[in-house]
Design a protein around this motif. Structure first.
Motif, PDB file in Angstrom:
ATOM      1  N   HIS A  78      -6.969  -0.407  -1.213  1.00 36.63           N
ATOM      2  CA  HIS A  78      -6.681  -0.056  -0.113  1.00 36.63           C
ATOM      3  C   HIS A  78      -7.921   0.130   1.013  1.00 36.63           C
ATOM      4  O   HIS A  78      -7.822  -0.123   2.154  1.00 36.63           O
ATOM      5  CB  HIS A  78      -6.119   1.351  -0.135  1.00 36.63           C
ATOM      6  CG  HIS A  78      -4.902   1.464  -0.985  1.00 36.63           C
ATOM      7  ND1 HIS A  78      -4.264   2.781  -1.614  1.00 36.63           N
ATOM      8  CD2 HIS A  78      -4.008   0.250  -1.570  1.00 36.63           C
ATOM      9  CE1 HIS A  78      -3.256   2.230  -2.036  1.00 36.63           C
ATOM     10  NE2 HIS A  78      -3.047   0.998  -2.410  1.00 36.63           N
TER      11      HIS A  78
ATOM     12  N   GLU B 118      -6.895   2.841  -4.908  1.00 38.16           N
ATOM     13  CA  GLU B 118      -7.350   3.228  -3.611  1.00 38.16           C
ATOM     14  C   GLU B 118      -8.533   2.285  -3.242  1.00 38.16           C
ATOM     15  O   GLU B 118      -8.793   2.171  -1.765  1.00 38.16           O
ATOM     16  CB  GLU B 118      -7.707   4.736  -3.803  1.00 38.16           C
ATOM     17  CG  GLU B 118      -6.982   5.849  -4.204  1.00 38.16           C
ATOM     18  CD  GLU B 118      -5.832   5.957  -3.240  1.00 38.16           C
ATOM     19  OE1 GLU B 118      -5.233   5.230  -2.094  1.00 38.16           O
ATOM     20  OE2 GLU B 118      -5.024   6.786  -3.710  1.00 38.16           O
TER      21      GLU B 118
ATOM     22  N   ASP C 176      -8.702   6.505   2.919  1.00 38.56           N
ATOM     23  CA  ASP C 176      -8.784   6.125   1.439  1.00 38.56           C
ATOM     24  C   ASP C 176     -10.285   6.175   0.713  1.00 38.56           C
ATOM     25  O   ASP C 176     -10.307   6.300  -0.295  1.00 38.56           O
ATOM     26  CB  ASP C 176      -8.193   4.625   1.329  1.00 38.56           C
ATOM     27  CG  ASP C 176      -6.534   4.673   1.571  1.00 38.56           C
ATOM     28  OD1 ASP C 176      -6.039   4.696   2.399  1.00 38.56           O
ATOM     29  OD2 ASP C 176      -5.797   4.870   0.406  1.00 38.56           O
TER      30      ASP C 176
ATOM     31  N   GLU D 204       1.223   4.334  -2.872  1.00 42.40           N
ATOM     32  CA  GLU D 204       1.310   5.811  -2.644  1.00 42.40           C
ATOM     33  C   GLU D 204       2.235   6.284  -3.392  1.00 42.40           C
ATOM     34  O   GLU D 204       2.166   7.290  -3.747  1.00 42.40           O
ATOM     35  CB  GLU D 204       1.063   6.219  -1.170  1.00 42.40           C
ATOM     36  CG  GLU D 204      -0.113   5.494  -0.321  1.00 42.40           C
ATOM     37  CD  GLU D 204      -1.448   5.556  -0.860  1.00 42.40           C
ATOM     38  OE1 GLU D 204      -1.530   5.941  -2.054  1.00 42.40           O
ATOM     39  OE2 GLU D 204      -2.540   4.897  -0.217  1.00 42.40           O
TER      40      GLU D 204
ATOM     41  N   LYS E 202       0.963  -1.064  -0.019  1.00 40.00           N
ATOM     42  CA  LYS E 202      -0.105   0.133  -0.025  1.00 40.00           C
ATOM     43  C   LYS E 202       0.927   1.281  -0.121  1.00 40.00           C
ATOM     44  O   LYS E 202       0.651   2.115  -0.826  1.00 40.00           O
ATOM     45  CB  LYS E 202      -0.971  -0.028   1.136  1.00 40.00           C
ATOM     46  CG  LYS E 202      -1.703   1.252   1.152  1.00 40.00           C
ATOM     47  CD  LYS E 202      -2.830   1.396   2.350  1.00 40.00           C
ATOM     48  CE  LYS E 202      -3.434   2.704   2.050  1.00 40.00           C
ATOM     49  NZ  LYS E 202      -4.221   3.393   3.269  1.00 40.00           N
TER      50      LYS E 202
END
Ligand SMILES: [Fe+2]
Ligand SMILES: [Fe+2]
Lengths: 234, 329
Positions: B174, B171, B142, B88, B84
């Motif tokens: 996530h 996203e 998120d 990003e 994750k």
């Protein structure tokens, strides 16, 4: 199956993955945030497979004491600066690549080795490219890269002490490793470190469960939460 | 301008008017504006500001979560969290590239971030105090980001819209992973359940603030809506987010920390309590719990990486010189 070899290889991958993950949010450029995380993730994937061959991956990672870990001392060395991290990666990924190549036909480790060697070839290439950039970059980067290699060189002899359960020619592995690493270091306009590759006091120590001081702190951080909630699942 | 004749000025004005008309027509017809197309300076400036803020949020947002990578309580969770945080960083890369298509380099934008002249989402100025915060961020932060960003996939500026399509896909992973993490804690031991509830209690209100000030106080909204950079107002998106979260919180077995939260039959939406806008403006001004920490870590990483970037540039220059020498030899 003797689990010693799975633990040795699995712990190498687990511990180096953890060290690389410590770079998250601290890398010198955004591209390296992605690259270092990528290598760390590959290694964690390998670690999970290998530890699962030896038992329960989480029990092994989170509930063993320091003396029960079988990883090389090289992989537990703190990150230092970016050059230090790259030096560690060059020395280890070259070793891991040749090791996995040699294990391709192994009845136990062959399937993993064949898949992982593709990942490791990328790790080695990444480390080589940076060794060349830093070695043949600025005066400062060259000094830092050389210091990284010099500092870590003494941990490399341990890599070639035979691991029980891995049937391979360790002497040949060492020759290949030394030739490859030497070629990269020279192309990068650096010196192959002259010092001894092991200390007489600690030959092969990591594989026997003897580690360096910073490793205990690393494990304390890694294991703390898991150990604080015995029996919980996550 | 004194050097331009009246006839010349008229020609410039006419060209400008034609450009503006073509741009307005393209926006009205929901066509995409591409980097080579003419665009008003203010449109370009607004996009750069918004994309930069978004890119900065991605890379600053790595910090609160990276805070837990080395303590992740299982190898599976550790792998998910590492991936994750890596995503990003990738989002940051796409977005800085999108800003580059508008003629602004990543270096320039990073300098502005480090100098405090450009913002990032204030949500990342809150600390991650327990493992459950990783789940709460995934689910709520998120989740709020997705609510904000899905409409941006239809943004009038092509490169930004396309970056958002890729980003939104990740996203939503996530968000689901965060939800699943919280669900596991909520159904786990008593201590784990309490940890999850505490995290949701702390992250709920700041997540609602992620949609920005109320519509009547939002300075850039109207023009952005007209340009189809923005498609819905802050309050609309906030309401949508609340309505999505309420049933999810119930399924999680967790409560949301708002005594005024209830279904309004007439509106067909949830009513919710008043947001503490004093806190919002205060954190935005730099007085949040982690503003100083986040920006100094960012600056430190950048400064300590300077020699690496210099080395890479020096090496590339040497290589080019060698290649040229070979070519002429
Ligand atoms: Fe993101
Ligand atoms: Fe995300």
């Amino acid at each position: 199956m003797d689990t010693g070899a799975a633990l040795a290889l699995g712990d190498d991958a687990l511990v180096l993955s953890h060290r690389l993950a410590e770079w998250a949010g601290h890398a010198p450029v955004l591209e390296e945030e992605v690259a270092l995380a990528n290598i760390a993730l590959d290694l964690l994937g390998q670690a999970r497979i290998l530890l699962s061959m030896a038992g329960d991956e989480d029990e092994l990672a989170y509930l063993r004491e320091e003396r029960a870990f079988r990883n090389l001392q090289l992989v537990e060395q703190p990150n230092g600066d970016f050059a230090h991290t790259i030096a560690r990666q060059l020395l280890f990924s070259t070793y891991q690549r040749f090791l996995y190549e040699a294990l391709a036909g192994d009845p136990v480790f062959g399937p993993l080795a064949v898949k992982a060697v593709k990942e490791v070839a990328y790790h080695q290439d990444h480390a080589e490219q940076w060794t060349l950039r830093l070695g043949d970059g600025t005066e400062e980067s060259q000094g830092r890269m050389q210091r990284g290699l010099d500092a870590l060189w003494r941990f490399t002899g341990e890599m070639f002490r035979p691991v029980e359960g891995l049937a391979l020619n360790w002497q040949k592995l060492e020759e290949r490793w030394l030739a490859s690493v030497t070629a990269v270091i020279e192309r990068a306009t650096l010196r192959v470190p002259g010092g001894p590759r092991t200390g007489a006091w600690a030959a092969g120590a990591g594989r026997e469960g003897l580690h360096t001081e910073s490793f205990g702190r690393m494990l304390a951080e890694m294991q703390h939460l898991h150990r604080s909630h015995p029996g919980a699942s996550w | 301008m004194a050097t331009v004749t009246d006839a010349g000025q008229a020609a410039v004005d006419a060209a400008q008017a034609a450009h503006t008309a073509a741009f307005d027509a393209a926006v009205a017809a929901d066509e995409r504006i591409e980097p080579r197309d003419w665009m008003p300076d203010a449109y370009r400036a607004t996009l750069v500001r918004q994309i930069a803020q978004h890119a900065h949020s991605e890379i600053i947002g790595m910090q609160p979560e990276a805070n837990w990578i080395t303590r992740a309580p299982s190898l599976r969770r550790k792998a998910i969290l590492m991936a994750k945080v890596q995503d990003e960083a990738g989002h940051g890369l796409y977005l800085y590239s999108a800003a580059e298509t508008l003629g602004t380099s990543r270096e320039e934008l990073l300098d502005k971030l480090h100098a405090g002249r450009q913002k990032y989402s204030s949500i990342f100025n809150y600390p991650t105090l327990t493992w459950a915060d990783v789940g709460a961020i995934g689910w709520l932060v998120d989740g709020a980001a997705i609510t904000n960003q899905v409409p941006l996939c239809r943004c009038s500026y092509g490169p930004y819209a396309r970056a958002m399509v890729r980003i939104c896909k990740e996203e939503s992973f996530h968000q689901r992973q965060g939800y699943e993490l919280l669900l596991t804690l909520s159904r786990g031991t008593e201590a784990q359940h309490a940890m999850a509830q505490d995290a949701v209690d702390r992250w709920w209100w700041p997540s609602l603030m992620m949609f920005g000030p109320p519509d009547d106080e939002s300075s850039h909204s109207a023009q952005s809506m007209a340009w189809k950079i923005k498609r819905h107002s802050n309050d609309e998106l906030r309401q949508r987010f609340v309505d999505i979260c309420v049933p999810q919180a119930e399924a999680l077995g967790l409560t949301l920390p708002d005594p005024d939260l209830k279904w309004n039959e007439e509106r067909g939406q949830h009513d919710f309590g008043a947001i503490d806008w004093t806190e919002f403006w205060d954190v935005l001004k730099g007085n949040g719990p982690c503003n100083e920490q986040r920006i100094s870590q960012r600056r430190k990483a950048h400064d300590e990486g300077a020699w690496v970037r210099e080395a890479a540039a020096a090496h590339a220059a040497k290589k080019t010189a060698r290649n040229e020498q070979e070519a002429t030899a």
